[in-house]
Design a protein around this motif. Structure first.
Motif, mmCIF file in Angstrom:
data_model
loop_
_atom_site.group_PDB
_atom_site.id
_atom_site.type_symbol
_atom_site.label_atom_id
_atom_site.label_comp_id
_atom_site.label_asym_id
_atom_site.label_seq_id
_atom_site.Cartn_x
_atom_site.Cartn_y
_atom_site.Cartn_z
ATOM 1 N N VAL A 158 -3.769 11.193 0.692
ATOM 2 C CA VAL A 158 -2.370 10.815 0.469
ATOM 3 C C VAL A 158 -2.016 10.901 -1.016
ATOM 4 O O VAL A 158 -0.886 10.617 -1.403
ATOM 5 C CB VAL A 158 -2.094 9.380 0.985
ATOM 6 C CG1 VAL A 158 -2.244 9.324 2.496
ATOM 7 C CG2 VAL A 158 -2.995 8.356 0.302
ATOM 8 N N LEU A 159 -2.966 11.316 -1.851
ATOM 9 C CA LEU A 159 -2.763 11.321 -3.309
ATOM 10 C C LEU A 159 -2.546 12.734 -3.831
ATOM 11 O O LEU A 159 -3.331 13.255 -4.616
ATOM 12 C CB LEU A 159 -3.970 10.671 -4.001
ATOM 13 C CG LEU A 159 -4.334 9.257 -3.542
ATOM 14 C CD1 LEU A 159 -5.578 8.762 -4.272
ATOM 15 C CD2 LEU A 159 -3.161 8.297 -3.762
ATOM 16 N N TRP A 160 -1.458 13.345 -3.427
ATOM 17 C CA TRP A 160 -1.155 14.707 -3.875
ATOM 18 C C TRP A 160 -0.103 14.738 -4.982
ATOM 19 O O TRP A 160 0.371 15.809 -5.356
ATOM 20 C CB TRP A 160 -0.657 15.557 -2.711
ATOM 21 C CG TRP A 160 -1.713 15.936 -1.717
ATOM 22 C CD1 TRP A 160 -1.803 15.541 -0.421
ATOM 23 C CD2 TRP A 160 -2.823 16.823 -1.943
ATOM 24 N NE1 TRP A 160 -2.902 16.103 0.184
ATOM 25 C CE2 TRP A 160 -3.538 16.892 -0.728
ATOM 26 C CE3 TRP A 160 -3.272 17.536 -3.056
ATOM 27 C CZ2 TRP A 160 -4.693 17.667 -0.597
ATOM 28 C CZ3 TRP A 160 -4.414 18.308 -2.924
ATOM 29 C CH2 TRP A 160 -5.107 18.362 -1.708
ATOM 30 N N GLN A 161 0.300 13.594 -5.513
ATOM 31 C CA GLN A 161 1.425 13.582 -6.457
ATOM 32 C C GLN A 161 1.125 14.274 -7.780
ATOM 33 O O GLN A 161 2.041 14.565 -8.547
ATOM 34 C CB GLN A 161 1.933 12.148 -6.692
ATOM 35 C CG GLN A 161 0.884 11.130 -7.082
ATOM 36 C CD GLN A 161 0.342 10.375 -5.897
ATOM 37 O OE1 GLN A 161 -0.167 10.976 -4.966
ATOM 38 N NE2 GLN A 161 0.451 9.042 -5.919
ATOM 39 N N GLY B 193 -4.195 5.561 2.919
ATOM 40 C CA GLY B 193 -3.736 4.435 2.131
ATOM 41 C C GLY B 193 -4.534 3.178 2.419
ATOM 42 O O GLY B 193 -4.753 2.353 1.529
ATOM 43 N N GLY B 194 -4.985 3.020 3.663
ATOM 44 C CA GLY B 194 -5.776 1.855 4.031
ATOM 45 C C GLY B 194 -7.161 1.835 3.431
ATOM 46 O O GLY B 194 -7.860 0.824 3.515
ATOM 47 N N PRO C 145 -1.737 8.170 7.936
ATOM 48 C CA PRO C 145 -1.855 8.222 6.474
ATOM 49 C C PRO C 145 -2.162 6.856 5.839
ATOM 50 O O PRO C 145 -2.635 6.817 4.704
ATOM 51 C CB PRO C 145 -0.501 8.744 6.014
ATOM 52 C CG PRO C 145 0.425 8.420 7.125
ATOM 53 C CD PRO C 145 -0.367 8.483 8.386
ATOM 54 N N VAL C 146 -1.861 5.772 6.540
ATOM 55 C CA VAL C 146 -2.100 4.429 5.985
ATOM 56 C C VAL C 146 -3.203 3.742 6.783
ATOM 57 O O VAL C 146 -3.235 3.850 7.996
ATOM 58 C CB VAL C 146 -0.835 3.571 6.009
ATOM 59 C CG1 VAL C 146 -1.101 2.185 5.439
ATOM 60 C CG2 VAL C 146 0.281 4.250 5.224
ATOM 61 N N LEU D 202 0.817 -1.213 0.000
ATOM 62 C CA LEU D 202 0.000 0.000 0.000
ATOM 63 C C LEU D 202 0.852 1.265 0.000
ATOM 64 O O LEU D 202 0.490 2.260 -0.629
ATOM 65 C CB LEU D 202 -0.946 0.001 1.196
ATOM 66 C CG LEU D 202 -2.163 -0.916 1.103
ATOM 67 C CD1 LEU D 202 -3.011 -0.797 2.360
ATOM 68 C CD2 LEU D 202 -3.000 -0.596 -0.131
ATOM 69 N N VAL D 203 1.954 1.246 0.719
ATOM 70 C CA VAL D 203 2.807 2.438 0.772
ATOM 71 C C VAL D 203 3.369 2.738 -0.611
ATOM 72 O O VAL D 203 3.348 3.884 -1.080
ATOM 73 C CB VAL D 203 3.929 2.266 1.803
ATOM 74 C CG1 VAL D 203 4.905 3.440 1.739
ATOM 75 C CG2 VAL D 203 3.352 2.137 3.206
#
Length: 247
Positions: A174-177, A145-146, A246-247, A117-118
């Protein structure tokens, strides 16, 4: 989780929705790590049997920043938005009566136990990019992430959407990429369809049944803003950008 996986052929979404709406549920256990009452159930209707997650409204803890409606209704609203995009981001989800009263019932998804997941949530996976657009639309305040369920075939589902659709900006993920990057063409096309569906289609009618008017209007405004800017949003300066943990 300690639960027995249900065997049988995979269900298409239409069949799964009928099963979730009309099937007989039997509680098999509770997911104790969840902050609200979350029950693992079996559901049967004629020849079809599956596992599902049931979150009764009576098991919800009040949240000061989500005072209107129910978390269960927000979960169903998130499914309706996801279904309108055509991306199958959220597993089939319905609102119905159950053993502990009305609540959200969602098809159980067996995620790939070997998935990292990470590594996944740091990747540039195209399925996650669609999910980042979806989260911006529904104003997801808790994309951990979980809450990602990767499948062996590469598809990724997202779950736990009870804290979405706030009127004020609460996007926390967690999806800022992809922040600040131009939206993919398919995302722009999906957003155009969403705006039309909210204004004049079935999606707007369903959202008005599940959310308060201000939340429906704010959802339409977010879709319009994404279409007009054409880029993935940046984190807000007034709200923590990443959920904890975050996860």
């Amino acid at each position: 989780m300690g639960f027995t996986e249900m065997e049988g052929p995979a269900l298409d979404d239409a069949t799964a929705l009928r099963l979730l709406r009309d099937g007989v549920m039997e509680v098999a256990g509770r997911l104790v790590e969840a902050s609200n009452m979350t029950l693992y159930c079996t559901i049967r209707n004629g020849e079809h049997t599956a596992a599902c997650v049931y979150k009764p409204v009576r098991g919800e803890r009040p949240l000061w920043d989500f005072p209107d409606g129910t978390l269960a209704a927000r979960e169903v609203a998130a499914y309706e938005v996801a279904a309108a995009t055509g991306w199958r981001i959220v597993p089939p989800t319905v609102y119905r009566d159950g053993p502990f009263g009305p609540g959200m019932v969602q098809l159980w998804i067996d995620a790939d136990p070997e998935a990292d997941l990470v590594a996944l949530m740091r990747s540039r996976n195209s399925a996650l990019r669609r999910m980042a657009v979806f989260d911006a639309v529904v104003n997801n305040a808790d994309r951990k992430g979980g809450h990602l369920l990767p499948l062996p075939d590469g598809h990724v589902y997202g779950v736990d959407h009870g804290v979405c659709f706030a009127v004020s900006d609460k996007l926390r993920t967690v999806l800022w990429q992809w922040r600040g990057r131009p939206l993919p063409r398919e995302a722009v096309s999906a957003l155009v369809r969403l705006e039309r569906e909210i204004d004049k289609g079935r999606l707007g009618r369903r959202l008005r049944e599940l959310l308060v008017p201000a939340e429906v209007a704010a959802t339409r405004d977010r879709v319009r803003r994404l279409t007009e800017t054409g880029v993935h949003p940046h984190p807000s300066e007034d709200w923590p950008a990443i959920p904890w943990p975050p996860v």
